[in-house]
Scaffold this active site. Structure first.
Site, mmCIF file in Angstrom:
data_model
loop_
_atom_site.group_PDB
_atom_site.id
_atom_site.type_symbol
_atom_site.label_atom_id
_atom_site.label_comp_id
_atom_site.label_asym_id
_atom_site.label_seq_id
_atom_site.Cartn_x
_atom_site.Cartn_y
_atom_site.Cartn_z
ATOM 1 N N ARG A 1 -17.379 27.595 18.416
ATOM 2 C CA ARG A 1 -18.361 28.184 17.496
ATOM 3 C C ARG A 1 -19.111 27.038 16.816
ATOM 4 O O ARG A 1 -18.524 26.267 16.054
ATOM 5 C CB ARG A 1 -17.636 29.050 16.467
ATOM 6 C CG ARG A 1 -18.499 29.736 15.426
ATOM 7 C CD ARG A 1 -17.597 30.640 14.579
ATOM 8 N NE ARG A 1 -18.295 31.269 13.479
ATOM 9 C CZ ARG A 1 -18.384 30.753 12.252
ATOM 10 N NH1 ARG A 1 -17.826 29.599 11.980
ATOM 11 N NH2 ARG A 1 -19.026 31.399 11.302
ATOM 12 N N SER B 1 -17.841 41.526 18.181
ATOM 13 C CA SER B 1 -17.326 41.807 16.842
ATOM 14 C C SER B 1 -17.616 43.253 16.468
ATOM 15 O O SER B 1 -18.738 43.743 16.673
ATOM 16 C CB SER B 1 -17.980 40.877 15.819
ATOM 17 O OG SER B 1 -17.713 39.528 16.109
ATOM 18 N N LYS C 1 -17.084 32.981 6.589
ATOM 19 C CA LYS C 1 -18.409 33.581 6.726
ATOM 20 C C LYS C 1 -18.663 34.469 5.520
ATOM 21 O O LYS C 1 -17.739 34.861 4.807
ATOM 22 C CB LYS C 1 -18.529 34.373 8.033
ATOM 23 C CG LYS C 1 -17.559 35.524 8.167
ATOM 24 C CD LYS C 1 -17.586 36.121 9.558
ATOM 25 C CE LYS C 1 -18.931 36.631 9.976
ATOM 26 N NZ LYS C 1 -18.917 37.327 11.271
#
Length: 537
Positions: free
Chosen positions: A43, A112, A141
């Site tokens: 990521r 997700s 996040k």
């Protein structure tokens, strides 16, 4: 070629921004693989394309040494350039059907999801797995405007996936102390719709010892999968090690043994309890032979944790939430028993929200409450709370309630009342000692929690004296915590019976003083003679 077989058990999502000072990304990645990471997602939110490809290429070289597949977050071009096993996309990234056209039929695609409708759509569009979250608040996040799912919300999405073949991992605020609760609480009663793994970022990446961090998480997930695929007691990690004799005589003898351990070892019991009962709880602790310490400041409780034998968190007045968060995390980290008394949890929304927040940060070993409190945690409609009291007709089957909640919460459950019910999710015990004066003094339930903490500390010490060392990082606490809970309840209630029978006791006021006397004078022989214990399963 076909799709790569994926083990989703411990799914590491990288994030170089979370690395501790002085820690090399590639070194951290390799150590995490050595610790048991089974899948890696690269990521890179801020890297340009060339840098992303280089990071992914070098990461894949390391992962290939351990036969661990690599996925790429969002960037299909990077996946194609490096030749990874697949991609992971979010709800606002490339639509899944188009992503499938671009990556081909053999690539793994995960997406997700945070709602039931998103899960339905993921199944219809052919996702290989879904990342369910956020479970709890997370620093990796921005989820401020999103509803946290919690274990039950995860369970609702798992129900959608049941029988579809779509795999699942949970993500968001997951760490070792709350992992067991997540795995057990999100699982359906038939055990078929359970998580395939967990996705972790900061708990591994931000660690100075990622190998140990990954190993601890992997041990818990592996143990959960092992017991879910067998007839083994699903709470074996949180109760007695080895086989247990479940006769009443064995339990009462065990209580007598723990009474001796408390007197001999005088364990230090840290109690974060409500302001109404601090003095009574301390005196009850001293009376049975343990040593109380009442501290609430976050810095102080962190320093105390290595020295204590057990921690009691009673949030009756909820004045020290930050200290409770720190103390609970430290108790889990140091593998000390944690007794949670959610006083009047069902009475206000603030209490319910506080309990959710606390339980997202740490895993209790034992949960003690009256019918209203246990009913609120079990989401039962048979009882309710009015302040600290319970109202309603009572549970039609209290044994079944505590057994189910113990399995859901991965903790020993103690339901107090005229009869007390105690379960570790496998065995259910019923006790019938006590006296009606207990209902006429303040803090009788709180003192019971204090004594449970004393005997939990003793059970841990007893285990250590016989086994010398911890062998399994996944075991947050060693020692027979079912027996410890029974000992706290029975010792307190037998002492109450003896105190009430004294000729100098004229009512609740004289009873309170006599109760401390009789806790101090109580012997194992008196407990054996008077204990009223039944095994219900």
């Amino acid at each position: 070629m076909g799709k790569v077989e994926i083990d989703y058990s411990v799914y590491l999502v990288t994030g170089r921004e979370f690395l501790p000072a002085g820690k090399d990304y590639y070194e951290s990645l390799e150590e995490s693989l050595q610790g048991g990471v089974t899948l890696v997602q690269i990521r890179e939110k801020d890297a340009d394309t060339g840098e992303f490809i280089e990071v992914a290429r070098r990461s894949k070289e390391i992962c290939d040494k351990y036969n661990v597949p690599v996925l790429i977050n969002d960037r299909i071009d990077v996946h194609l350039a490096v030749g990874t096993a697949g991609i992971h996309i979010g709800q606002t990234d490339c639509p899944l059907p188009l992503a499938r056209q671009l990556v081909g039929p053999d690539a793994i695609i995960g997406i997700s999801v945070g709602t039931v409708s998103e899960a339905h759509k993921a199944v219809e569009e052919g996702a290989d797995y879904v990342g369910i979250g956020a479970v709890w608040p997370t620093g990796s996040k921005d989820v401020r405007n999103k509803k946290m799912l919690g274990p039950e919300g995860v369970g609702e999405i798992l129900d959608i996936l049941a029988g579809t073949g779509v795999k699942s991992v949970a993500i968001g605020g997951i760490h070792l102390p709350n992992l067991a609760q997540l795995l057990h609480s999100s699982t359906g009663p038939d055990s078929t719709n359970h998580l395939d793994g967990i996705a972790i970022i900061s708990d591994i990446v931000a660690s100075q010892t990622p190998k140990e961090a990954a190993r601890g998480l992997r041990d818990v997930v592996d143990s959960f999968k092992r017991v879910r695929s067998s007839a083994t007691d699903p709470l074996a990690l949180f109760s007695v090690q080895g086989k247990r004799e479940v006769s009443v005589e064995a339990f009462v003898n065990g209580v007598m043994g723990l009474m001796d351990v408390v007197k001999r070892e005088t364990p230090l019991v840290h109690q974060m309890t409500n302001n109404v009962v601090i003095n009574d709880s301390a005196n009850a602790t001293l009376a049975v032979g343990a040593s109380p310490i009442m501290s609430t400041h976050p810095r102080d409780v962190a320093d105390l944790s290595p020295a204590i034998g057990a921690l009691l968190i009673n949030f009756g007045t909820i004045s020290d939430k930050e200290g409770m968060l720190v103390a609970g995390r430290q108790a889990n980290f140091n593998r000390k028993p944690l007794v949670f008394d959610p006083v009047a949890i069902g009475a206000t929304s603030y209490r319910r929200e506080t309990a959710v927040d606390l339980l997202a940060h740490w895993q209790p070993t034992i949960i003690k409450g009256n019918a209203g409190e246990i009913g609120a945690m079990a989401k039962s409609t048979e009882v309710a709370s009015r302040g600290v009291d319970s109202v309603g007709s009572g549970f039609s089957n209290p044994g079944a309630v505590v057994k189910a909640l113990a399995r859901k919460r991965a903790a020993v459950i103690v339901l107090t009342g005229e009869q007390d019910y105690i379960s570790d999710g496998s065995v259910v015990l019923k006790t019938s000692n006590g006296h009606h004066y207990l209902g006429s003094i303040t803090g009788s339930g709180c003192m019971t929690g204090s004594l449970i903490g004393c005997f939990a500390a003793a059970a841990r010490l007893d285990y250590l004296s016989k086994n010398k060392a911890f062998e399994n990082l996944s075991q947050l606490v060693q020692g027979d915590m079912l027996l410890a809970a029974l000992a706290g309840v029975v010792v307190f209630n037998v002492a109450a019976e003896v105190a009430a029978e004294r000729p100098d006791v004229k009512g609740p006021g004289t009873f309170r003083a006599a109760l401390i006397d009789e806790l101090y004078n109580l012997t194992p022989e008196i407990v054996k003679k008077r204990a009223k214990v039944e095994t219900l399963s």
